[in-house]
Design an enzyme around this catalytic site. Structure first.
Site, PDB file in Angstrom:
ATOM      1  N   LYS A 118       0.830  -1.214   0.000  1.00  0.00           N
ATOM      2  CA  LYS A 118       0.000   0.000   0.000  1.00  0.00           C
ATOM      3  C   LYS A 118       0.859   1.256   0.000  1.00  0.00           C
ATOM      4  CE  LYS A 118      -4.389  -1.679   1.626  1.00  0.00           C
ATOM      5  NZ  LYS A 118      -5.497  -1.626   2.528  1.00  0.00           N
ATOM      6  N   LYS A 201      -4.348  -7.600  -6.911  1.00  0.00           N
ATOM      7  CA  LYS A 201      -5.625  -7.999  -6.301  1.00  0.00           C
ATOM      8  C   LYS A 201      -6.718  -6.960  -6.599  1.00  0.00           C
ATOM      9  CE  LYS A 201      -6.082  -6.557  -1.703  1.00  0.00           C
ATOM     10  NZ  LYS A 201      -7.084  -6.507  -0.673  1.00  0.00           N
ATOM     11  N   LYS A 204     -10.934  -2.111  -3.465  1.00  0.00           N
ATOM     12  CA  LYS A 204     -11.857  -0.962  -3.445  1.00  0.00           C
ATOM     13  C   LYS A 204     -11.149   0.318  -3.821  1.00  0.00           C
ATOM     14  CE  LYS A 204     -13.590  -2.296   1.040  1.00  0.00           C
ATOM     15  NZ  LYS A 204     -12.362  -2.513   1.799  1.00  0.00           N
TER      16      LYS A 204
HETATM   17  N1  AQP Z   1      -9.429  -9.265  -4.099  1.00  0.00           N
HETATM   18  C1  AQP Z   1      -9.813  -9.949  -3.034  1.00  0.00           C
HETATM   19  N2  AQP Z   1     -10.081 -11.268  -3.126  1.00  0.00           N
HETATM   20  C2  AQP Z   1     -10.494 -11.982  -2.035  1.00  0.00           C
HETATM   21  N3  AQP Z   1     -10.680 -11.421  -0.820  1.00  0.00           N
HETATM   22  C3  AQP Z   1     -10.438 -10.103  -0.690  1.00  0.00           C
HETATM   23  N4  AQP Z   1     -10.526  -9.250   0.345  1.00  0.00           N
HETATM   24  C4  AQP Z   1     -10.180  -8.005  -0.044  1.00  0.00           C
HETATM   25  N5  AQP Z   1      -9.853  -8.009  -1.341  1.00  0.00           N
HETATM   26  C5  AQP Z   1     -10.003  -9.302  -1.778  1.00  0.00           C
HETATM   27  C6  AQP Z   1     -10.957  -9.650   1.678  1.00  0.00           C
HETATM   28  O1  AQP Z   1     -12.002  -8.778   2.074  1.00  0.00           O
HETATM   29  C7  AQP Z   1     -11.922  -8.573   3.488  1.00  0.00           C
HETATM   30  C8  AQP Z   1     -11.998  -7.120   3.798  1.00  0.00           C
HETATM   31  O2  AQP Z   1     -10.880  -6.432   3.320  1.00  0.00           O
HETATM   32  P1  AQP Z   1     -10.603  -4.981   3.871  1.00  0.00           P
HETATM   33  O3  AQP Z   1     -11.608  -4.046   3.385  1.00  0.00           O
HETATM   34  O4  AQP Z   1     -10.465  -4.984   5.330  1.00  0.00           O
HETATM   35  O5  AQP Z   1      -9.199  -4.597   3.355  1.00  0.00           O
HETATM   36  P2  AQP Z   1      -8.388  -5.014   2.114  1.00  0.00           P
HETATM   37  O6  AQP Z   1      -7.986  -6.444   2.227  1.00  0.00           O
HETATM   38  O7  AQP Z   1      -7.278  -4.022   2.011  1.00  0.00           O
HETATM   39  O8  AQP Z   1      -9.462  -4.860   0.934  1.00  0.00           O
HETATM   40  P3  AQP Z   1      -9.459  -3.841  -0.231  1.00  0.00           P
HETATM   41  O9  AQP Z   1     -10.693  -4.050  -1.016  1.00  0.00           O
HETATM   42  O10 AQP Z   1      -8.163  -3.942  -0.988  1.00  0.00           O
HETATM   43  O11 AQP Z   1      -9.583  -2.455   0.518  1.00  0.00           O
HETATM   44  P4  AQP Z   1      -8.700  -1.165   0.376  1.00  0.00           P
HETATM   45  O12 AQP Z   1      -8.587  -0.913  -1.105  1.00  0.00           O
HETATM   46  O13 AQP Z   1      -9.433  -0.093   1.104  1.00  0.00           O
HETATM   47  O14 AQP Z   1      -7.377  -1.458   0.992  1.00  0.00           O
HETATM   48  C9  AQP Z   1     -10.639  -9.236   3.962  1.00  0.00           C
HETATM   49  O15 AQP Z   1     -10.977 -10.495   4.509  1.00  0.00           O
HETATM   50  C10 AQP Z   1      -9.852  -9.415   2.705  1.00  0.00           C
HETATM   51  O16 AQP Z   1      -8.974 -10.508   2.775  1.00  0.00           O
END
Ligand code: AQP
Length: 340
Positions: A118, A201, A204
């Site tokens: 990140k 990956k 969001k």
């Molecule tokens: N691409 C993905 N495939 C499978 N699982 C995923 N998760 C996130 N992206 C994928 C799972 O969703 C849960 C919540 O994630 P989070 O919002 O706490 O943070 P993150 O993992 O950082 O998800 P994002 O979407 O990438 O958010 P941002 O962009 O804000 O950092 C977790 O169980 C994660 O594993």
């Protein structure tokens, strides 16, 4: 080796940092719903304090938190069966987060790959909170003595760190307050990839909206994003081995398998030898049929923000009732004076 037997309890959370994506749904929420009916107590959080590790517009944060609550419920989480709340309403998270920051070693934090991903080359400009995030995540889980943590693959390292933090706290203070929580990572979509780049990956916060399917996307948008998803010129293989070195093809097949609750083998036996011109429309239909009822229900629920806030308030009270006595034990073990 721990002798204490802990009551089985599930905890997981998602950041209200933007639109919920298909990755969050398949990797997390869909599995939260399955665990809700497994007979174990389930606690699911909207982790708004994690979301602010990157600046969020206050109005957008409020809206995104309610949307995430609506998504949880629209996907099948029942506020009577599961405890649903936003993290900042339960102060035990922040209090235990600080205590566990004092147990966590810098060397452990420096190995966390999500911070490196990140922060990239801008680590100096990132918030201290983004760096410390895994200690707060450990507190989220351990404040409930949770034993099972359903997550996507990207969070495995943080749950493993939570186990190390729990063990060190127990050892340092000669107690057995914390269990060693297990990451639960199952299914064909534990790591859904970007539709534009099979090595990244789906996220969001990806600047490109075309890289992801949002749970609020309408049918046309979903179909268009799948049609334009990056692929290669070859037909789909009939065997899993044929997906090697084809990350974009593998990603779409995994998504199909997860949405239809079949195996990758079954998808390839149906579509092996077919071009993407055939497979993509079939995937788009499947995704629209699956997601449309969820986004309709989300829209209905978000039209009643007071009702969502009421549900979150009840969830926070229930969460507090579990976390407060655990935090009390922790403070007492450390030697902190408290009123009875
Ligand atoms: N691409 C993905 N495939 C499978 N699982 C995923 N998760 C996130 N992206 C994928 C799972 O969703 C849960 C919540 O994630 P989070 O919002 O706490 O943070 P993150 O993992 O950082 O998800 P994002 O979407 O990438 O958010 P941002 O962009 O804000 O950092 C977790 O169980 C994660 O594993």
């Amino acid at each position: 080796m721990s002798e204490t037997t802990f009551k089985q309890r599930v905890f997981s959370g998602i950041q209200p940092s933007g639109n919920l994506t298909l990755g969050n749904y398949l990797g997390a929420v869909k599995r939260f719903v399955k665990m809700q009916d497994s007979g174990i107590e389930t606690i699911y959080c909207m982790v708004d304090m994690h979301a602010i590790t990157v600046w969020q517009n206050p109005e957008a944060l409020r809206k995104q938190t309610r949307e995430l609550a609506a998504a949880y419920i629209a996907c099948g989480l029942d506020p009577q069966k599961s405890i649903l709340f936003n993290q900042s309403q339960v102060s035990a998270h922040a209090e235990l987060g600080w205590i566990l920051s004092c147990v966590t070693r810098l060397g452990w934090m420096n190995r966390m790959t999500q911070f490196k991903d990140k922060a990239g080359k801008n680590a100096e400009k990132m918030s201290l909170g983004l760096y410390a995030y895994p200690a707060l995540m450990a507190a989220d889980i351990l404040a409930y003595q949770a034993t099972h943590v359903p997550v996507g693959e990207d969070q495995k390292q943080h749950v493993e760190l939570t186990r190390d933090i729990a063990a060190k706290f127990n050892y340092d203070y000669g107690v057995e307050i914390f269990p060693a929580p297990e990451p639960i990572i199952e299914g064909t979509a534990t790591r859904v990839m970007s539709l534009r780049d099979g090595s990244k990956k789906m996220s969001k916060s990806d600047p490109s909206d075309k890289s992801r399917i949002n749970m609020t996307d309408n049918a046309d948008t979903i179909a268009s994003k799948i049609r334009k998803a990056k692929t290669d010129p070859d037909a789909l293989p009939s065997e899993i081995g044929g997906l090697k070195d084809r990350p974009e093809a593998r990603n779409l097949v995994n998504i199909y398998a997860a949405l239809s609750e079949t195996s990758v083998e079954d998808v390839l036996s149906e579509f092996g030898g077919q071009q993407f011109g055939v497979f993509k429309p079939a995937l788009a239909d499947l995704a629209v049929n699956h997601l449309a009822p969820i986004s309709t229900e989300m829209a209905r629920l978000t039209a009643e923000p007071d009702e969502i806030d009421r549900i979150l308030g009840i969830g926070a009270d229930r969460a507090n009732a579990i976390a407060t006595p655990i935090l009390k034990q922790v403070k007492s073990a450390i030697g902190m004076i408290a009123r009875d």
